[in-house]
Design an enzyme around this catalytic site. Structure first.
Site: not given
Ligand code: NDP
Length: 298
Positions: A37-38, A88, A124, A150-152, A261
């Site tokens: 973690s940073l 979370k 976030d 569409a993740g977190g 990011g």
């Molecule tokens: P989640 O696991 O909650 O969500 C991941 C999302 O990416 C989902 O919508 C998933 O689709 C999609 N996904 C994953 N793999 C693929 C693929 N191979 N092809 C297409 N879509 C894909 O992750 P987070 O939302 O927590 O994080 C997402 C990214 O954001 C990460 O890389 C993380 O490091 C970065 N991040 C950066 C932050 C910052 O401060 N810069 C803060 C938080 C996150 P599906 O719904 O279909 O599974």
């Protein structure tokens, strides 16, 4: 308030009480894994810069143990916590109060101790919007935006863009049901779309791990096809390993503006810092600390 004393990481040796002191206030991050973690580097640099007698540690807490972690933090007088994977959602159910945005997102990334009350927030989305405004000179108000994922992270960004007045927030995701749930966070301005919708939008945010180092190999690491990118767009990749992802490289090659990011990371930390300490975060110092730690890890 005691100044940074001898031995404090990142501080110049100077007269003052040894650090930590008996009055040092403790904050930290819980998650698994947290080793890389940073957050400790960012927050400890900020505390030192402001001469705050505070310290920030990373606490490895495995899935399912958030209840004990929060109770332990409360008992030990920990003043603030960052929350990362996999806790979370669990922490939302454990705090005494949650902000409307944390409740809407179903996720807490920041816990603030207010006396005997634990308050949960999610910084976030505000972090992304603040980085857009202050680092990129881009105000989402009235703008057409597209979010991939569409993740977190994506959900936080969609909600924050809508609350910042975006004219439209298009969500593109491989799983339709999750895309619909994320788009709903933006109310009337949100809708599910596809990559072709990137034509004509002013902001594109990749909130998937596509393009990240060490993520499983995929045939195409671009969240949006290169031919959809061009001048008039700001393309933001939430991924920051590497700093220049294939998406950002393609966007630059086609004349779009780009950002990685780290801006969101710094500003969401700044937001948490403000909630914990009541002080204005030294964002420049925090950005330098994150850049230095990122270099060390690369
Ligand atoms: P989640 O696991 O909650 O969500 C991941 C999302 O990416 C989902 O919508 C998933 O689709 C999609 N996904 C994953 N793999 C693929 C693929 N191979 N092809 C297409 N879509 C894909 O992750 P987070 O939302 O927590 O994080 C997402 C990214 O954001 C990460 O890389 C993380 O490091 C970065 N991040 C950066 C932050 C910052 O401060 N810069 C803060 C938080 C996150 P599906 O719904 O279909 O599974």
């Amino acid at each position: 308030m005691p100044g940074p004393g001898p031995g404090r990481p990142g501080s110049d040796p100077c007269p003052g009480p040894a650090w930590p002191t008996g009055a040092t206030r403790l904050a930290g991050v819980i998650g698994d894994p947290v080793r890389h973690s940073l957050s400790p580097a960012i927050h400890n640099a900020a505390f030192a810069a402001l001469g705050l007698d505070w310290a920030f540690l990373a606490f490895p807490v495995v899935a399912g143990r958030a209840p004990e972690a929060l109770a332990g933090a409360m008992a030990l007088g920990v003043v603030g916590l960052s929350v990362t994977m996999p806790h979370k959602a669990a922490v939302l159910a454990l705090v005494d109060r949650a902000t409307p945005r944390a409740a809407a997102l179903g996720a807490v990334n920041t816990v603030v101790r207010q006396g005997e009350v634990l308050m949960g927030d999610n910084t976030d989305g505000p972090g992304l919007v603040e980085s857009l405004r202050s680092d990129q000179g881009f105000d989402p108000d009235g703008r057409r935006c597209l979010v991939v994922g569409a993740g977190g992270a994506a959900r936080a960004v969609v909600l924050a863009l809508a609350q910042a007045g975006a004219a439209q927030v298009v969500v593109v995701n491989r799983s339709r049901d999750r895309a619909e749930a994320a788009a709903a966070l933006a109310g009337a301005t949100g809708r599910v779309g596809e990559a072709a919708d990137a034509d004509g939008v002013e902001l594109i945010v990749n909130a998937t791990p596509l393009g990240m180092d060490r993520s499983p190999a995929v045939a195409d690491p671009l969240a949006v096809p290169a031919e959809r990118l061009g001048p008039g767009q700001l393309v933001v990749d939430l991924v920051y390993h590497p700093l220049v992802t294939p998406l950002l490289s393609a966007a630059r090659g086609r004349g779009a503006r780009t950002a990685n990011g780290l801006g969101m990371l710094v500003h969401q930390a700044g937001h948490a810092f403000r909630l914990w300490t009541g002080a204005e975060p030294p964002l420049e110092v925090m950005a330098q600390a994150v850049a230095a730690s990122h270099r060390d890890q690369s």
